[in-house]
Design an enzyme around this catalytic site. Structure first.
Site, PDB file in Angstrom:
ATOM      1  N   THR A  23       0.840  -1.220   0.000  1.00  0.00           N
ATOM      2  CA  THR A  23       0.000   0.000   0.000  1.00  0.00           C
ATOM      3  C   THR A  23       0.867   1.259   0.000  1.00  0.00           C
ATOM      4  O   THR A  23       0.510   2.265  -0.599  1.00  0.00           O
ATOM      5  CB  THR A  23      -0.941   0.035   1.238  1.00  0.00           C
ATOM      6  OG1 THR A  23      -0.159  -0.138   2.427  1.00  0.00           O
ATOM      7  CG2 THR A  23      -2.009  -1.042   1.134  1.00  0.00           C
ATOM      8  N   GLN A  98       1.823 -13.108  -0.210  1.00  0.00           N
ATOM      9  CA  GLN A  98       0.518 -13.399  -0.822  1.00  0.00           C
ATOM     10  C   GLN A  98       0.300 -12.456  -2.010  1.00  0.00           C
ATOM     11  O   GLN A  98      -0.695 -12.567  -2.718  1.00  0.00           O
ATOM     12  CB  GLN A  98      -0.605 -13.197   0.199  1.00  0.00           C
ATOM     13  CG  GLN A  98      -0.500 -14.103   1.407  1.00  0.00           C
ATOM     14  CD  GLN A  98      -1.458 -13.692   2.497  1.00  0.00           C
ATOM     15  OE1 GLN A  98      -2.617 -14.129   2.552  1.00  0.00           O
ATOM     16  NE2 GLN A  98      -0.978 -12.832   3.388  1.00  0.00           N
ATOM     17  N   ASP A 101       2.340  -8.731  -7.149  1.00  0.00           N
ATOM     18  CA  ASP A 101       2.808  -7.530  -7.864  1.00  0.00           C
ATOM     19  C   ASP A 101       4.290  -7.552  -8.224  1.00  0.00           C
ATOM     20  O   ASP A 101       4.769  -6.679  -8.942  1.00  0.00           O
ATOM     21  CB  ASP A 101       2.491  -6.263  -7.029  1.00  0.00           C
ATOM     22  CG  ASP A 101       3.090  -6.325  -5.608  1.00  0.00           C
ATOM     23  OD1 ASP A 101       2.458  -5.805  -4.675  1.00  0.00           O
ATOM     24  OD2 ASP A 101       4.178  -6.916  -5.439  1.00  0.00           O
ATOM     25  N   HIS A 116       0.437 -16.775  -4.097  1.00  0.00           N
ATOM     26  CA  HIS A 116      -0.724 -16.566  -4.987  1.00  0.00           C
ATOM     27  C   HIS A 116      -0.296 -16.241  -6.409  1.00  0.00           C
ATOM     28  O   HIS A 116      -1.085 -15.728  -7.196  1.00  0.00           O
ATOM     29  CB  HIS A 116      -1.638 -15.464  -4.416  1.00  0.00           C
ATOM     30  CG  HIS A 116      -2.276 -15.886  -3.130  1.00  0.00           C
ATOM     31  ND1 HIS A 116      -2.790 -14.993  -2.216  1.00  0.00           N
ATOM     32  CD2 HIS A 116      -2.454 -17.118  -2.577  1.00  0.00           C
ATOM     33  CE1 HIS A 116      -3.271 -15.659  -1.176  1.00  0.00           C
ATOM     34  NE2 HIS A 116      -3.068 -16.953  -1.371  1.00  0.00           N
ATOM     35  N   CYS A 145      -2.875 -16.059 -27.693  1.00  0.00           N
ATOM     36  CA  CYS A 145      -1.564 -16.468 -28.194  1.00  0.00           C
ATOM     37  C   CYS A 145      -1.647 -16.586 -29.718  1.00  0.00           C
ATOM     38  O   CYS A 145      -2.743 -16.701 -30.277  1.00  0.00           O
ATOM     39  CB  CYS A 145      -1.233 -17.831 -27.564  1.00  0.00           C
ATOM     40  SG  CYS A 145       0.259 -18.598 -28.175  1.00  0.00           S
TER      41      CYS A 145
END
Ligand code: APR
Length: 233
Positions: A23, A98, A101, A116, A145
């Site tokens: 954050t 988790q 990014d 994740h 693709c």
């Protein structure tokens, strides 16, 4: 012991993090007041980020995903940087996150268990070819693709299993840790949240803005911003 004393005397630190670690890099978390799951949508984000929805509403999935899950210009903050520094100094065994990014790797961390998955890994469902997050971000509609197959992000959607090797590596690191720092997570999503129970030492530290179910079992609880706290060490 203070956080600094614990860190100074530890050689096998493991960091277990969640959306609250990013954050301060400008990426909203999920369950805070301003979190993604608190924003109003016709279909709940938890539904949109489910495996069923990906396969049944692929176009709508990608509209949400590109809008909310691809902050590719986000930069690592002080927390990411400090963890990479500790790894270089041989003080940190691994980061278990988790988050999807990729900011820990962007900060220089090498051993990162992404429970994740990651937006930076995308795979053709037909031929297995790999694609970058940038490729997905600059396209529109359902990314395909060259072979015609649909490309899927390698992120664990609701209803999907975690990667076995990643889970085994993460739990092994936690078991060998002399200090476990849990930060920026509400510890509400399983099985990830349960892995902290594999820690066996006496330096269990929680750095989280809000209270969590783990608070009562920690050796040290700091209700603050993890970037500020780690950046100040
Ligand atoms: N410093 C410390 N804590 C913070 C900060 C910060 N700068 N910002 C937010 N927090 C805390 C919030 O108080 C909250 O308790 O981080 C926590 C974030 O919790 P969630 O939004 O639930 O995120 P997370 O725990 O990572 O969610 C787990 O849920 O939707 C799934 O797959 C998704 O990985 C995600 C999982």
């Amino acid at each position: 012991m203070t956080l600094r004393e614990m860190v100074d005397s530890s050689r096998r630190i493991v960091f277990f993090g969640g959306a609250g670690v990013s954050t301060e890099s400008g990426i909203p978390d999920f369950r805070s007041e301003d979190g993604l799951y608190r924003q109003k949508y016709d279909v709940s984000p938890e539904t949109m980020l489910s495996s069923d929805y990906f396969y049944s509403h692929t176009e709508e999935f990608y509209r949400f995903y590109r809008d909310k899950m691809l902050p590719l210009d986000a930069q690592p903050n002080a927390a990411h940087k400090k963890l990479a520094e500790w790894e270089r100094e041989g003080k940190l065994l691994a980061v278990v996150t988790q988050n999807i990014d990729g900011l820990h790797q962007k900060a220089g961390s090498k051993r990162v268990y992404e429970l994740h998955g990651s937006v930076h890994r995308n795979t053709c469902l037909k031929c297995g070819k790999k694609f970058s997050a940038e490729y997905i971000a600059r396209g529109t509609g359902v990314p395909r693709c060259g072979c015609g197959g649909v490309i899927k992000p390698d992120v664990v959607l609701y209803g999907e299993m975690l990667d076995d090797a990643t889970v085994i590596g993460a739990i092994d690191a936690i078991r060998h840790a002399d200090m476990l720092i849990v930060a920026g997570t509400s510890l509400t999503v399983y099985p990830a949240a349960g892995f902290v129970n594999d820690y066996r030492g006496d330096r269990l530290v929680l750095i989280n803005r809000d209270a969590t179910p783990l608070d009562g079992r920690c050796d040290l609880v700091i209700h603050g911003k993890v970037g500020e706290v780690l950046g100040g060490l």
